[in-house]
Design a protein around this motif. Structure first.
Motif, short mmCIF file in Angstrom:
data_model
loop_
_atom_site.label_atom_id
_atom_site.label_comp_id
_atom_site.label_asym_id
_atom_site.label_seq_id
_atom_site.Cartn_x
_atom_site.Cartn_y
_atom_site.Cartn_z
N LYS A 509 30.86 10.19 64.11
CA LYS A 509 29.77 9.29 64.51
C LYS A 509 30.29 7.92 64.97
N LEU A 510 31.28 7.37 64.30
CA LEU A 510 31.79 6.05 64.69
C LEU A 510 32.55 6.11 66.01
N TYR A 511 33.29 7.20 66.21
CA TYR A 511 33.99 7.35 67.48
C TYR A 511 33.00 7.50 68.63
N ILE A 512 31.92 8.25 68.38
CA ILE A 512 30.87 8.41 69.39
C ILE A 512 30.23 7.07 69.70
N ALA A 513 29.96 6.29 68.67
CA ALA A 513 29.36 4.97 68.87
C ALA A 513 30.25 4.10 69.74
N GLU A 514 31.54 4.21 69.54
CA GLU A 514 32.48 3.43 70.34
C GLU A 514 32.48 3.90 71.81
N LEU A 515 32.41 5.22 72.02
CA LEU A 515 32.38 5.76 73.38
C LEU A 515 31.13 5.30 74.13
N LEU A 516 30.04 5.11 73.40
CA LEU A 516 28.76 4.77 74.03
C LEU A 516 28.68 3.32 74.49
N LEU A 517 29.58 2.49 74.00
CA LEU A 517 29.53 1.07 74.36
C LEU A 517 29.65 0.86 75.87
N ARG A 533 19.37 6.21 72.89
CA ARG A 533 18.79 7.33 72.13
C ARG A 533 19.78 7.86 71.09
N VAL A 534 21.05 7.97 71.47
CA VAL A 534 22.06 8.43 70.51
C VAL A 534 22.18 7.43 69.36
N PHE A 535 22.21 6.14 69.68
CA PHE A 535 22.27 5.11 68.64
C PHE A 535 21.04 5.21 67.73
N GLY A 536 19.90 5.61 68.29
CA GLY A 536 18.69 5.76 67.48
C GLY A 536 18.87 6.80 66.39
N ASN A 537 19.58 7.90 66.70
CA ASN A 537 19.84 8.93 65.69
C ASN A 537 20.99 8.53 64.76
N LEU A 538 22.06 8.03 65.34
CA LEU A 538 23.23 7.70 64.52
C LEU A 538 22.99 6.52 63.59
N SER A 539 22.08 5.60 63.97
CA SER A 539 21.86 4.40 63.16
C SER A 539 21.11 4.69 61.87
N GLN A 540 20.81 5.94 61.62
CA GLN A 540 20.29 6.30 60.30
C GLN A 540 21.41 6.26 59.25
N ASP A 541 22.63 6.19 59.73
CA ASP A 541 23.79 6.11 58.84
C ASP A 541 24.20 4.65 58.66
N ARG A 542 24.50 4.26 57.43
CA ARG A 542 24.80 2.86 57.13
C ARG A 542 26.08 2.38 57.83
N ASP A 543 27.09 3.26 57.93
CA ASP A 543 28.33 2.86 58.58
C ASP A 543 28.10 2.54 60.06
N VAL A 544 27.23 3.31 60.70
CA VAL A 544 26.93 3.06 62.11
C VAL A 544 26.15 1.76 62.25
N CYS A 545 25.26 1.50 61.29
CA CYS A 545 24.52 0.23 61.31
C CYS A 545 25.49 -0.96 61.22
N ASP A 546 26.49 -0.81 60.35
CA ASP A 546 27.50 -1.87 60.25
C ASP A 546 28.23 -2.04 61.58
N PHE A 547 28.57 -0.91 62.21
CA PHE A 547 29.26 -0.95 63.51
C PHE A 547 28.39 -1.68 64.54
N ILE A 548 27.09 -1.40 64.54
CA ILE A 548 26.17 -2.01 65.51
C ILE A 548 26.15 -3.53 65.36
N VAL A 549 26.07 -4.00 64.12
CA VAL A 549 26.01 -5.44 63.89
C VAL A 549 27.36 -6.09 64.20
N GLN A 550 28.44 -5.44 63.77
CA GLN A 550 29.78 -6.00 64.00
C GLN A 550 30.10 -6.14 65.48
#
Length: 702
Positions: A509-517, A533-550
């Motif tokens: 999930k974190l690698y995918i989040a990075e690819l989506l940037l 839309r992908v961030f909408g699903n992945l952001s249910q995870d706390r680690d991804v939420c941290d990635f989004i804010v960081q």
């Protein structure tokens, strides 16, 4: 004749240039021996094993062209046997009917004499038309009658005149006289030669030769006349390429006749266990013709009414080894499945899924066929959950898609230039390569079947599928191939919906989040939407939420609320909602005017999208969990706006007073009652409890 010298052939005057062309094309001269001369065929017509390329290959290779001469000679018409007469022919002779002597002598003979002596091509053609009408009046067409051979011999002599117009008139009469066997074959060859030249289309149309050709297919025996059918069908295919013939072909029953012909071929193959000689070549012509016709709504309606789709599937299965037949039928299905009713009809034919998988496996590296089959599967699974399930239940379906993905991924990689060699021209939008085209349509199929709850988790746990999707995002940019990148992202989005233990998507999930940037910072709104839309699903995870804010992705999400794009606002709001589940991250809504943007979204889209309005209310509800004063929490202006909007939207009469049709109104009412109303009422109550009213608030009108 504008100074051209004139020569005489068979009693008809032609310009010298035409005569020379005629003599060069037809060196074999006709000798009359009681009827049609036995053919000494030119090389292109030698038997059933040496067919013209037009009749052996796919439709596109058999293109029509202008040629030096399309004038067949009477040497292409075979002799009516006068020596050893087979028993069948004797029985046929016994069945000959008597001809009214008076009618023959007064109506037919004068025309025959005129045909023998006339020296003007227009007059001869007019006489042929008179003859056809007279034969019809005398009930001689379609019947075996005495003196028929005399009539045929006279007509045969005229073929050497070298006029396409006259040859068509002669062919029409000869076909109407119900010639058979070799004679039928050679008159079909005659018409085929003429029809190859598209300049003759007007002649063909004016003489209605199409009806005569269709009658051959309708009434003659397929097995006995396979080669004649082949030439007849070749002519019809050429004719079908001209849109001007479309209405005539439909009105004359061409669709029904051709589908019946396919049915005959299918039944014969099933009965005998083997294909008739040349039946594959015939099917190529039939399917190429149908491909030309299916753009018409009338033809599509006929296809459905006569159950043509199962017949085409059967032919495809029986002729799996014939790539041209399979490609033509795939082209037909590609067109048909672009229309909802035809798509539903094919989707309901359960055998089609295994058939298409077999085709992919057999022709995996044949891009022109595979790309169409995958396109068809994409259409079938686009809006039909049963089709998604049926396809996925077929043995080896996922493995076949994975294998195809790997094959064309490798082909695409090998065709890539190193980044430093691409240059500015590479950045310009270009059509997809052949490999990219297959991958575009393949990822669409994957995205579609992933929607099914029984299929999506399986795909999400498949390391091969997920790995290739991620690799696609790694080495492809929107500038390289926009549609492929967007489809791959959409597939990842659908797979990210499933929160299952063995999901590769969740593991990465974190690698995918990075690819989506890189998609988020593009100028492509479709790419941005899929990434959000992908961030909408992945952001249910706390680690991804941290990635989004960081990585300040939350700021981007709030900026998207101003996009005036309903789908983007919906997805961005979903990400912000997930962020506000964490109490520590609620403060981010204060940044960049987040509250005001959410209130504006509620105002702009609420009355037309109660699901989006519900997301806004849920986000504001999370944000205001520890509220002590509404104005301090939301700001004075936004608090007043919220009170006005929520009060109005919770009034059923005002909220649902849109100009919707009944079905859409019921849809809106359902989401208003079940999703928006409960949370909006709670939010309104909370704000009212923590707000001091200084003056009455007016109720706005909508």
């Amino acid at each position: 004749m504008m100074g051209d010298s004139v020569v005489k052939i068979n009693g008809i005057y032609l310009t010298k240039s035409n005569a020379i062309c005629h003599l060069k094309s037809h060196p074999l001269q006709l000798t009359y021996d009681g009827g049609f001369s036995e053919i000494k065929e030119q090389e292109m017509f030698k038997g059933t094993t040496s067919l013209p390329s037009h009749l052996k290959s796919g439709g596109d290779q058999g293109k029509r062209h202008a040629r030096a001469s399309s004038r067949p000679s009477s040497s292409d018409l075979s002799r009516l046997q006068t020596k050893a007469v087979p028993k069948a022919d004797l029985q046929e002779k016994d069945a000959e009917i008597e001809v009214d002597e008076v009618f023959w002598n007064t109506r037919i003979v004068p025309i025959l004499r005129e045909l023998e002596k006339e020296e003007n091509i227009e007059t001869v053609c007019a006489a042929c038309t008179q003859l056809h009408h007279a034969l019809e009046e005398g009930n001689m067409l379609g019947n075996k009658f005495k003196r028929r051979s005399i009539l045929l011999k006279t007509l045969c002599k005229l073929v050497d005149v070298g006029s396409d117009l006259l040859s068509l008139k002669l062919a029409k009469i000869i076909l109407a006289l119900k010639v058979s066997r070799k004679n039928l074959l050679n008159v079909c060859k005659l018409i085929f030669k003429i029809s190859r030249n598209e300049k003759n289309d007007s002649l063909i149309q004016n003489d209605s030769i199409l009806e005569s050709l269709l009658e051959v297919l309708r009434s003659e025996d397929l097995e006995t006349n396979m080669e004649a059918f082949l030439y007849c069908m070749g002519s019809i295919k050429f004719i079908s390429g001209n849109p001007g013939f479309l209405n005539e072909m439909i009105s004359k029953g061409a669709v029904e006749i051709l589908i019946n012909l396919i049915n005959q071929i299918n039944e014969n193959t099933e009965k005998c266990g083997t294909c008739l000689p040349n039946s594959g070549h015939l099917l190529v012509q039939v399917t190429a013709t149908l491909r030309n016709l299916v753009d018409s709504p009338l033809v599509r309606t006929k296809f459905l009414s006569i159950s043509a789709l199962p017949q085409l599937c059967t032919a495809m299965a029986q002729y799996m080894g014939d790539k041209d037949v399979c490609t033509n039928i795939a082209r037909i299905f590609s067109k048909l499945t672009s229309y909802r009713d035809c798509c539903a009809a094919l989707a309901s034919y359960s055998r089609c899924y295994a058939l298409f998988l077999n085709l992919i496996n057999k022709y995996q590296k044949k891009q022109d066929l595979v790309v169409r089959v995958v396109f068809i599967l994409g259409n079938l699974t686009a809006k039909n959950n049963q089709a998604r399930e049926q396809f996925s239940k077929e043995k080896g379906s996922i493995q076949t898609l994975l294998s195809l993905f790997q094959t064309f991924h490798q082909l695409d990689l090998h065709s890539q230039k190193p980044a430093g060699q691409r240059g500015e021209q590479h950045r310009a939008q270009r059509p997809p390569s052949e490999a990219e085209d297959v991958l575009i349509k393949l990822t669409r199929v994957l995205a579609n079947i992933a929607i099914h709850p029984g299929v999506g988790p399986v795909l999400a746990a498949n390391p091969g599928i997920v790995g290739l999707l991620l690799t696609t995002l790694e080495y492809k940019s929107l500038d390289d191939c926009e549609e492929l990148v967007i489809n791959a992202t959409a597939t990842i989005n659908n797979l990210s919906y499933y929160q299952v233990k063995n999901s590769i998507i969740q593991d990465k999930k974190l690698y995918i989040a990075e690819l989506l940037l890189k998609l988020l910072v593009s100028n492509n709104m479709d790419g941005i939407l899929e990434a959000v839309r992908v961030f909408g699903n992945l952001s249910q995870d706390r680690d991804v939420c941290d990635f989004i804010v960081q990585n300040n992705v939350h700021r981007f999400m709030m900026a998207l609320l101003d996009a005036q794009h309903q789908d983007i606002c919906f997805s961005a709001c979903g990400v912000l909602l997930n962020l506000t589940v964490d109490k520590d991250k609620r403060v981010i809504l204060k940044e960049g005017g987040g509250i005001k943007k959410l209130v504006d979204c509620l105002r702009d889209f609420g009355p037309t999208d109660w699901q989006l309005a519900c997301l806004v209310c849920k986000t504001l509800w999370n944000f205001s969990e520890n509220i002590t004063n509404a104005s301090s929490c939301f700001g004075n202006e936004d608090t007043n706006t919220l009170l006005l909007l929520l009060s109005s939207f919770l009034d059923e009469e005002l909220a649902l007073d849109g100009s919707f049709d009944p079905d859409l109104k019921n849809y809106h009412k359902l989401h208003w009652e079940t999703e928006f109303k409960p949370v909006a009422q709670q939010l309104l109550n909370r704000i009212q409890r923590h707000h001091t009213f200084l003056e009455p608030l007016p109720i706005p009108s909508f």
